[in-house]
Enzyme design. Structure first.
Site, PDB file in Angstrom:
ATOM      1  N   HIS A 173      -0.403 -13.699  -1.265  1.00 53.30           N
ATOM      2  CA  HIS A 173      -1.660 -14.179  -0.686  1.00 53.30           C
ATOM      3  C   HIS A 173      -1.573 -15.626  -0.234  1.00 53.30           C
ATOM      4  CE1 HIS A 173      -4.054 -10.842  -2.971  1.00 53.30           C
ATOM      5  NE2 HIS A 173      -3.363 -10.378  -1.960  1.00 53.30           N
ATOM      6  N   THR A 174      -0.396 -16.216  -0.329  1.00 51.79           N
ATOM      7  CA  THR A 174      -0.180 -17.535   0.263  1.00 51.79           C
ATOM      8  C   THR A 174      -0.294 -17.471   1.783  1.00 51.79           C
ATOM      9  OG1 THR A 174       1.353 -19.395   0.437  1.00 51.79           O
ATOM     10  CG2 THR A 174       2.326 -17.225   0.387  1.00 51.79           C
TER      11      THR A 174
ATOM     12  N   HIS B  47       0.832  -1.210   0.000  1.00 55.14           N
ATOM     13  CA  HIS B  47       0.000   0.000   0.000  1.00 55.14           C
ATOM     14  C   HIS B  47       0.864   1.257   0.000  1.00 55.14           C
ATOM     15  CE1 HIS B  47      -4.396  -1.009   0.782  1.00 55.14           C
ATOM     16  NE2 HIS B  47      -3.821  -2.192   0.653  1.00 55.14           N
TER      17      HIS B  47
END
Length: 334
Positions: free
Chosen positions: A204-205, A82
């Site tokens: 995202h694992t 982000h």
């Protein structure tokens, strides 16, 4: 001064055509030595004299926090993304004031700020006004990845902290419902490519998301959602039936381990976010997904390369750019 970080391994994508029709693209991975010097003043030895204990402090603190809550590893990865994806890796996401990125609606689920604050407080005791919050966030993200089984990569230092943070900029960050084309356009604007998109999605694992953010995927009345396994859909609908703030793991198989299982899940139509599952549906990204399923070591190698690229987006290093904040939440008072 803003530019791109030279990296140790170059990955290129080979697209072939035959018989007048397009064939599927296949990723070709090659290792090319990088000999050019850093051209943005970042250096692996930046703190060797001024704060030699820095990496030891960061690793120790991150390890303590993750031992208490393993989900903070994914939170730090997300916080770093982000930060870098908006105005560059300048710690603008850490500034906490009315109208800042941190206070934006798009940032309301971000976590990990307390980890950075804890590290910064310890660093300030030993090396006052020396180490930037941007460098701390970058190194902490690397260490969090390693602690959950991910790859190690060297972090060059010398980033400075931004004095500006605007809430509207936070809207640039993907929210999980974009098209692959939209994501590629964003990544290209940051100096990243299709391989970086697939690789960094592999973060995202680990991690999780709130049920409220996937309701559109679970109750698709128009039949327009990306494919999802029937048994997995049934599980998700039952889990998210009552509470929108209930959390679901992004990797349903190995939720606390940094590995390539995330990609195997996509092959089984078990991608939680629409944008994740589309990586397997789209012909531009599916060959890369398949490569990571077949060769997990290639995924980990490329993850370190892509993270190094991410961490060098629009960094502030010039004499008249940014500052070294003494408190990551606020600009310095002069």
């Amino acid at each position: 001064m803003k530019s791109s970080l030279p990296f140790l391994f170059l990955l290129t994508l080979l697209v072939s055509a035959s018989g007048g029709g397009e064939q599927e693209s296949f990723p070709i991975f090659s290792t090319l030595p990088e000999t050019s010097p850093f051209d943005n003043l970042l250096s692996f030895t930046h703190y060797h004299q001024r704060c030699p204990q820095l990496e030891e402090i960061i690793y120790k603190k991150v390890k303590e926090w993750i031992a208490k809550d393993h989900t903070l590893a994914a939170s730090l990865l997300r916080l770093h993304f982000h930060d870098c994806a908006v105005t560059g890796c300048d710690a603008s996401i850490l500034l906490s004031h009315e109208g800042s990125e941190r206070r934006a609606e798009a940032s309301k689920t971000l976590r990990g700020f307390q980890v950075i604050d804890d590290i910064k407080a310890e660093v300030e005791k030993l090396c006052p006004a020396t180490v930037s919050c941007a460098d701390i966030l970058t190194a902490a993200t690397r260490d969090a990845t390693v602690l959950l089984g991910g790859p190690y990569w060297m972090v060059p230092y010398g980033r400075k902290d931004s004095r500006i943070s605007n809430a509207k900029d936070a809207d640039m960050v993907p929210m999980g419902r974009e098209s692959i084309t939209t994501l590629l356009e964003l990544f290209q604007s940051l100096g990243l490519n299709v391989i970086d998109l697939v690789v960094l999605s592999g973060a995202h694992t680990i991690g999780r998301t709130a049920c409220g953010s996937i309701k559109h995927r679970l109750y698709d009345l128009n039949g327009t959602a990306t494919p999802i396994d029937d048994h997995y859909l049934d599980f998700l609908q039952r889990k998210c039936r009552c509470e929108s703030d209930e959390y679901v793991d992004l990797d349903a198989t190995t939720r606390t381990t940094f590995d390539s299982q995330f990609y195997a899940n996509l092959q089984k139509k078990m991608g939680l976010l629409s944008t994740d599952q589309m990586l397997y549906s789209d012909s531009r990204t599916r060959p890369i997904v398949n490569t990571f399923i077949q060769s997990p070591s290639v995924f980990k190698l490329q993850f370190s390369v892509s993270m190094a690229k991410l961490a060098n987006i629009q960094v502030l290093t010039g004499h008249d750019e940014g500052e070294i904040r003494t408190n990551c939440n606020f600009v310095n008072a002069y």
